[in-house]
Design an enzyme around this catalytic site. Sequence first.
Site, mmCIF file in Angstrom:
data_model
loop_
_atom_site.group_PDB
_atom_site.id
_atom_site.type_symbol
_atom_site.label_atom_id
_atom_site.label_comp_id
_atom_site.label_asym_id
_atom_site.label_seq_id
_atom_site.Cartn_x
_atom_site.Cartn_y
_atom_site.Cartn_z
ATOM 1 N N ASP A 10 0.876 -1.182 0.000
ATOM 2 C CA ASP A 10 0.000 0.000 0.000
ATOM 3 C C ASP A 10 0.906 1.223 0.000
ATOM 4 O O ASP A 10 2.126 1.110 0.183
ATOM 5 C CB ASP A 10 -0.885 0.002 1.260
ATOM 6 C CG ASP A 10 -1.779 1.244 1.330
ATOM 7 O OD1 ASP A 10 -2.422 1.585 0.312
ATOM 8 O OD2 ASP A 10 -1.831 1.898 2.395
ATOM 9 N N SER A 11 0.311 2.397 -0.171
ATOM 10 C CA SER A 11 1.094 3.626 -0.114
ATOM 11 C C SER A 11 1.549 3.927 1.323
ATOM 12 O O SER A 11 2.434 4.741 1.523
ATOM 13 C CB SER A 11 0.253 4.790 -0.640
ATOM 14 O OG SER A 11 -0.925 4.907 0.132
ATOM 15 N N CYS A 73 -4.148 -1.361 -2.119
ATOM 16 C CA CYS A 73 -4.284 0.078 -2.314
ATOM 17 C C CYS A 73 -5.206 0.267 -3.515
ATOM 18 O O CYS A 73 -4.882 -0.175 -4.621
ATOM 19 C CB CYS A 73 -2.907 0.679 -2.591
ATOM 20 S SG CYS A 73 -2.955 2.414 -3.067
ATOM 21 N N GLU A 152 -3.300 8.832 8.455
ATOM 22 C CA GLU A 152 -1.836 8.817 8.612
ATOM 23 C C GLU A 152 -1.426 9.629 9.850
ATOM 24 O O GLU A 152 -0.382 9.375 10.452
ATOM 25 C CB GLU A 152 -1.137 9.357 7.352
ATOM 26 C CG GLU A 152 -1.327 8.489 6.093
ATOM 27 C CD GLU A 152 -0.401 7.266 6.027
ATOM 28 O OE1 GLU A 152 0.689 7.305 6.611
ATOM 29 O OE2 GLU A 152 -0.794 6.260 5.385
ATOM 30 N N CYS A 184 -10.974 2.859 -0.270
ATOM 31 C CA CYS A 184 -9.580 3.202 0.017
ATOM 32 C C CYS A 184 -9.231 2.415 1.263
ATOM 33 O O CYS A 184 -10.008 2.410 2.232
ATOM 34 C CB CYS A 184 -9.452 4.709 0.277
ATOM 35 S SG CYS A 184 -7.819 5.176 0.893
ATOM 36 N N HIS A 186 -7.301 2.913 3.564
ATOM 37 C CA HIS A 186 -7.154 3.702 4.786
ATOM 38 C C HIS A 186 -8.508 3.893 5.503
ATOM 39 O O HIS A 186 -8.539 4.095 6.713
ATOM 40 C CB HIS A 186 -6.605 5.099 4.481
ATOM 41 C CG HIS A 186 -5.132 5.161 4.246
ATOM 42 N ND1 HIS A 186 -4.521 4.609 3.142
ATOM 43 C CD2 HIS A 186 -4.132 5.734 4.972
ATOM 44 C CE1 HIS A 186 -3.216 4.845 3.191
ATOM 45 N NE2 HIS A 186 -2.952 5.526 4.295
HETATM 46 N N1 DGL Z 1 -4.743 3.339 0.798
HETATM 47 C C1 DGL Z 1 -4.817 3.837 -0.496
HETATM 48 C C2 DGL Z 1 -5.979 3.443 -1.322
HETATM 49 O O1 DGL Z 1 -6.574 2.415 -1.039
HETATM 50 C C3 DGL Z 1 -4.089 5.045 -0.937
HETATM 51 C C4 DGL Z 1 -4.211 6.282 -0.188
HETATM 52 C C5 DGL Z 1 -3.262 7.312 -0.771
HETATM 53 O O2 DGL Z 1 -2.076 7.050 -0.768
HETATM 54 O O3 DGL Z 1 -3.737 8.354 -1.251
HETATM 55 O O4 DGL Z 1 -6.314 4.086 -2.281
#
Ligand code: DGL
Length: 268
Positions: A10-11, A73, A152, A184, A186
């Site tokens: 993931d990012s 991600c 984050e 997402c 996150h």
């Molecule tokens: N967790 C990520 C996603 O599912 C990326 C969030 C990001 O880096 O902007 O898109």
Amino acid sequence: MKKQPIGIFDSGIGGLTVFKEIRKQFPQEDIIYFGDTARVPYGPKSPQTVLNYSVQNARFLLQNGAKIIVVACNTSASVALQKLREILPIPIIGVIQPGAAHATSVTQNGKIGIIGTEGTIRSDAYSHAIKNIDPKIQVFSKACPLLVSLVEEGWEEHQISELIIREYLQDLQQQDIDTLVLGCTHYPILKKAIGKIVGKNIKLVDSAEAVAANLKEMLPNPETETDGSNKFYVSDNEDKFRQIATRILNREIEPLHRVTLGESWFVE
Ligand code: DGL
């Protein structure tokens, strides 16, 4: 025969929501996780940049022995899945198809809301995946770029988060949706706050469980009885990652290493 790990990237820390589910369902598998904390967020970046980062991340996992890669991600999966499948010799699983399929099975009134990063929403990947399954379903999308930063920062309980989520979701709430996809990885960390705002009549879908079920179909049962190991890698800021990840997973984040990914891994 040497055990090969499941690779997840993931990012940043968002993919840990997927890690958690996979760890629960596959206790004997080794897992290697990469969070690209030096370059998070991916959401506002161009598709080409996200594609390049995703290829680097996946190659890193492959070099470290991954037998299968889970792109945990949505932003990466929405632009890079096809390319990764073309260039890498191992199976690649994304989060969008399983999430879309799950949402389609959950909705009663055929109105699904999608929230995600700018990149994911711009790609229309969820809408395509849902309409492929059932063209009659209406899809309403909303990019919520600030939510990744809130996670984050570790602000999932903060009142600022509630205000921001409320502001983002008000358009979708007016569309009479009965299902909301947390598009997402996150966002499940904000599930409680989002659930409080949308109420019980809107079902929240996060892809982590659906991804783990998908993985089950692809992986044979491991022959070992012993618990699998975890290895975590980040591209920057390991202390902050450790702090937030420990809270999310409620376990020790060890071993954790910082790595620099090679530029030669960029794609043209
Ligand atoms: N967790 C990520 C996603 O599912 C990326 C969030 C990001 O880096 O902007 O898109």
